[in-house]
Design an enzyme around this catalytic site. Structure first.
Site, PDB file in Angstrom:
ATOM      1  N   SER A  25     -60.446   6.389  10.988  1.00  0.00           N
ATOM      2  CA  SER A  25     -60.995   7.624  11.562  1.00  0.00           C
ATOM      3  C   SER A  25     -59.929   8.441  12.279  1.00  0.00           C
ATOM      4  CB  SER A  25     -62.060   7.306  12.618  1.00  0.00           C
ATOM      5  OG  SER A  25     -63.117   6.638  12.054  1.00  0.00           O
ATOM      6  N   HIS A  55     -63.584  11.483   7.580  1.00  0.00           N
ATOM      7  CA  HIS A  55     -63.097  10.608   6.508  1.00  0.00           C
ATOM      8  C   HIS A  55     -63.148  11.399   5.217  1.00  0.00           C
ATOM      9  CE1 HIS A  55     -63.533   6.754   8.790  1.00  0.00           C
ATOM     10  NE2 HIS A  55     -64.372   7.507   9.476  1.00  0.00           N
ATOM     11  N   HIS A  77     -67.892   2.314   4.960  1.00  0.00           N
ATOM     12  CA  HIS A  77     -68.305   1.382   6.007  1.00  0.00           C
ATOM     13  C   HIS A  77     -69.599   0.663   5.647  1.00  0.00           C
ATOM     14  CE1 HIS A  77     -65.714   4.289   8.129  1.00  0.00           C
ATOM     15  NE2 HIS A  77     -65.421   3.295   8.937  1.00  0.00           N
ATOM     16  N   TYR A  79     -71.956   0.194   7.715  1.00  0.00           N
ATOM     17  CA  TYR A  79     -73.093   0.880   8.365  1.00  0.00           C
ATOM     18  C   TYR A  79     -73.636   2.047   7.544  1.00  0.00           C
ATOM     19  CZ  TYR A  79     -69.475   4.117  10.138  1.00  0.00           C
ATOM     20  OH  TYR A  79     -68.422   4.986  10.240  1.00  0.00           O
ATOM     21  N   GLU A  80     -72.891   2.450   6.509  1.00  0.00           N
ATOM     22  CA  GLU A  80     -73.400   3.514   5.645  1.00  0.00           C
ATOM     23  C   GLU A  80     -74.470   2.988   4.690  1.00  0.00           C
ATOM     24  OE1 GLU A  80     -70.056   6.355   4.260  1.00  0.00           O
ATOM     25  OE2 GLU A  80     -69.025   4.612   5.055  1.00  0.00           O
ATOM     26  N   MET A 205     -65.850  -1.011  13.874  1.00  0.00           N
ATOM     27  CA  MET A 205     -66.892  -1.213  12.848  1.00  0.00           C
ATOM     28  C   MET A 205     -66.293  -1.321  11.451  1.00  0.00           C
ATOM     29  SD  MET A 205     -69.397   1.775  14.230  1.00  0.00           S
ATOM     30  CE  MET A 205     -69.672   2.021  16.002  1.00  0.00           C
ATOM     31  N   SER A 206     -65.042  -1.702  11.361  1.00  0.00           N
ATOM     32  CA  SER A 206     -64.407  -1.729  10.029  1.00  0.00           C
ATOM     33  C   SER A 206     -63.365  -2.840   9.959  1.00  0.00           C
ATOM     34  CB  SER A 206     -63.725  -0.385   9.766  1.00  0.00           C
ATOM     35  OG  SER A 206     -62.625  -0.202  10.631  1.00  0.00           O
ATOM     36  N   HIS A 241     -68.817  10.164  18.536  1.00  0.00           N
ATOM     37  CA  HIS A 241     -67.885  10.093  17.408  1.00  0.00           C
ATOM     38  C   HIS A 241     -66.853  11.218  17.513  1.00  0.00           C
ATOM     39  CE1 HIS A 241     -66.387   9.122  13.464  1.00  0.00           C
ATOM     40  NE2 HIS A 241     -66.696  10.321  12.983  1.00  0.00           N
TER      41      HIS A 241
END
Ligand code: HPA
Length: 268
Positions: A25, A55, A77, A79-80, A205-206, A241
């Site tokens: 990010s 992104h 990700h 979470y997507e 988160m990645s 974010h």
């Protein structure tokens, strides 16, 4: 996989990258500066599409300091809503293209109280708190073994090389353990206290799924976190974010010069 590789090789004239970089990010500009061929994820057979702001979603091929590099400008990700297998597919593609060393980067929240926004942290180890593992399912024996060793994912030689490069550039570096949550919600203050007790220095988160797959298929892994914010604390600043992206802006230049220097010093 064959279809994916064939498409990429056609587009790049069989460019054989030695080094892979996944840009996190707000850290994607390196791939704007160095870009010989760019392919949108949308156009690559069997790739998934990137949906997050900040992104871009392109696979970028370039020569940097005489080394052949493939960069992911933007990642997918968990979470997507994609599966662990889907988000780590590009790592396997890099392996098939000839990559030997992969540099994984991200924006992360600082859990270690000594860290401040804008710090760069070399990842020494990770904690997978995502509740899933990308190697679940039938094993592909051509890529790696069923029960891969995980005692040294983030290679000591690459950590030492990075420290030397940073010193050379006058950049100070932190080191620490990265803990990955699934997201997309940021953590609660209690979760951050827990992460600290568990030994984490940064949260995000990645990266962890990619590191697991890269290690599994024999790639040398280097991980760099850009600390974009102190992680959630009771009574502290609210997180957004937009703020995360803004904070990485401040560290972008030193991040880029460090990555370019590391690439120039990598052997092979
Ligand atoms: N938590 C999780 N992911 C993040 C953070 C955070 O505080 N900052 C940037 N990515």
């Amino acid at each position: 996989m064959e279809e994916t590789i064939k498409y990429i090789n056609e587009k790049t004239n069989n460019f054989m990258p030695q080094i892979g970089v996944i840009l996190g990010s707000g850290l994607g500009e390196l791939a704007d500066e160095y870009c010989d061929t760019a392919i949108s994820y949308n156009d690559i057979p069997n790739f998934i599409k990137s949906t997050v702001k900040g992104h871009k979603g392109r696979l970028v091929f370039a020569e940097i300091a005489g080394k052949k590099v493939v960069m992911m400008q933007g990642r997918n990700h968990f979470y997507e809503g994609h599966s662990m297998q889907e988000i780590t597919y590009p790592v396997k593609v890099m392996k098939k293209l000839g990559v030997k060393t992969i540099i994984l980067t991200n924006a992360a929240g600082g859990v270690n109280p000594d860290f401040k926004a804008g710090d760069l942290m070399l990842i020494t180890d990770h904690i997978n708190f995502m509740g899933a593992n990308p190697l679940v399912g039938k094993n592909d024996d051509t890529l790696g073994e069923r029960f891969p060793d995980m005692t040294q994912i983030y290679r000591k030689n690459l950590i030492n090389l990075s420290k030397k490069c940073a010193e050379n550039l006058g950049i100070s570096l932190k080191e620490g353990v990265y803990l990955a949550n699934s997201g997309p919600s940021y953590e609660t203050p209690a979760e951050i206290r827990m992460a600290r007790i568990l030994g984490a220095d940064a949260v995000g988160m990645s990266t962890v799924p990619e590191a697991i797959v890269a290690n599994y298929c024999g790639l040398e892994v280097l991980g760099i976190s850009c600390i974009s914010n102190p992680a959630s604390v009771a009574g502290g600043e609210k997180l957004s974010h937009e703020d995360v992206i803004k904070a990485t802006d401040g560290a972008k230049l030193k991040f880029e010069s460090l990555v370019v220097k590391i690439i120039s010093e990598l052997q092979g």
